[in-house]
Design a protein around this motif. Sequence first.
Motif, PDB file in Angstrom:
ATOM      1  N   GLY A 128       0.809  -1.207   0.000  1.00  0.00           N
ATOM      2  CA  GLY A 128       0.000   0.000   0.000  1.00  0.00           C
ATOM      3  C   GLY A 128       0.844   1.260   0.000  1.00  0.00           C
ATOM      4  O   GLY A 128       0.480   2.260  -0.627  1.00  0.00           O
ATOM      5  N   ALA A 129       1.985   1.242   0.691  1.00  0.00           N
ATOM      6  CA  ALA A 129       2.874   2.409   0.705  1.00  0.00           C
ATOM      7  C   ALA A 129       3.494   2.643  -0.663  1.00  0.00           C
ATOM      8  O   ALA A 129       3.602   3.780  -1.125  1.00  0.00           O
ATOM      9  CB  ALA A 129       3.965   2.219   1.758  1.00  0.00           C
ATOM     10  N   LEU A 130       3.892   1.573  -1.316  1.00  0.00           N
ATOM     11  CA  LEU A 130       4.504   1.711  -2.638  1.00  0.00           C
ATOM     12  C   LEU A 130       3.513   2.200  -3.680  1.00  0.00           C
ATOM     13  O   LEU A 130       3.898   2.839  -4.672  1.00  0.00           O
ATOM     14  CB  LEU A 130       5.108   0.376  -3.082  1.00  0.00           C
ATOM     15  CG  LEU A 130       6.241  -0.164  -2.201  1.00  0.00           C
ATOM     16  CD1 LEU A 130       6.710  -1.518  -2.721  1.00  0.00           C
ATOM     17  CD2 LEU A 130       7.400   0.821  -2.155  1.00  0.00           C
ATOM     18  N   LEU A 131       2.231   1.932  -3.465  1.00  0.00           N
ATOM     19  CA  LEU A 131       1.193   2.350  -4.408  1.00  0.00           C
ATOM     20  C   LEU A 131       0.278   3.406  -3.806  1.00  0.00           C
ATOM     21  O   LEU A 131      -0.848   3.568  -4.252  1.00  0.00           O
ATOM     22  CB  LEU A 131       0.357   1.137  -4.842  1.00  0.00           C
ATOM     23  CG  LEU A 131       1.128   0.015  -5.541  1.00  0.00           C
ATOM     24  CD1 LEU A 131       0.205  -1.148  -5.856  1.00  0.00           C
ATOM     25  CD2 LEU A 131       1.800   0.518  -6.815  1.00  0.00           C
ATOM     26  N   ALA A 132       0.785   4.128  -2.788  1.00  0.00           N
ATOM     27  CA  ALA A 132      -0.059   5.108  -2.091  1.00  0.00           C
ATOM     28  C   ALA A 132      -0.485   6.199  -3.054  1.00  0.00           C
ATOM     29  O   ALA A 132       0.281   6.669  -3.881  1.00  0.00           O
ATOM     30  CB  ALA A 132       0.696   5.719  -0.920  1.00  0.00           C
ATOM     31  N   SER A 133      -1.746   6.632  -2.908  1.00  0.00           N
ATOM     32  CA  SER A 133      -2.296   7.663  -3.782  1.00  0.00           C
ATOM     33  C   SER A 133      -2.507   8.983  -3.061  1.00  0.00           C
ATOM     34  O   SER A 133      -2.871   9.965  -3.676  1.00  0.00           O
ATOM     35  CB  SER A 133      -3.638   7.200  -4.350  1.00  0.00           C
ATOM     36  OG  SER A 133      -4.568   6.972  -3.305  1.00  0.00           O
TER      37      SER A 133
END
Length: 340
Positions: free
Chosen positions: A218-223
């Motif tokens: 989720g951190a790597l793909l945080a929006s």
Amino acid sequence: MSGLGRRRTPRLATAPGIEVILVDATSRRAKTVRLSVAGLLILGFLVLYAISNLTAIGQWAENSLLGGYETQTLVWFPYDYLQFPPFEHGGETVVAGLAIAVLIAAVQRRWRDLAIVAIATPVAVLATQAFKDVAGRPRLVVSPDVDPSYPSGHFAVAAAVTLALLIVVPRTWLRWCAPLLLAWTVMIGAGVLSMGWHRSSDVMGGALLVSAVFLIVGALLASGRGRIRPRRLWSIPAAIAIASVLVVVAVASAWKPMLWTVPIFAIVSLLSTALVGRTAFQLCGKTPTDDVSDAEGSDTTASDRSEQRPGHRGHVAARAGESAASEHPIAACGKGVQLV
């Protein structure tokens, strides 16, 4: 422009007293927080393994709680007769849960959430099995069971599927799906403990590892979207009722002739499930529909209500910001920036 170097935050000066902060700053903060929490969870996962599996006192304490499934009174029925997932068909449970989550995300065109669940769910489940295969459990005390079981694969499956579904379901579904999925998760955790399939550390380790994997992805793909807060979903009486149901499910699933172990198993399962639920709400992002419902609903925060009061300085500042933004060409572009 001089504040850019000091604050390390991209800023644009638009007018006296007006600043524009790029939304990317929020995304970076969210990423930092999630990675930091994930690091702490991984550290806790390793420390728990070392204490429970690599020390004599840890092995003795957990082995004293073990008991075979042949002594069960309640949990054995759904497993033996209903083949309750993931007591049985764990792989099929992962595939079906992930497929449903991906379908829900695709229908809503939430591609970032789709990517999170599509990557994190299989990685979390495979990571639990990989660690179990690599990590050993030396025989430090006399015990009939020396097979490595840390972390619990059954609980990891339930936790991963629960996380995947809670991340993608719409907010209107979340009010009803969260209690059902968390009740299922807490039942699996207490069930594998009471049947003697796993030790207490196995369930807790599964929650720690699965939550860490989801937070990292989720951190790597945080929006940078605002996350849904649990207090906005349920009133206090409803939250108390849901919590009571989870406690009843945990106690019932942990029930066995060794009555003194029941509260221990119930508490372990409740705490592990609470971590899973907390992680899910950390990764639940608001959709545009959610923002509209927030504006129309009655669950406005105190700060929001204070800014809406006539004469309040926040209200005056907002009006001043709107006026300045309408006159300034950079502030008027609006997309990807936030006025403060």
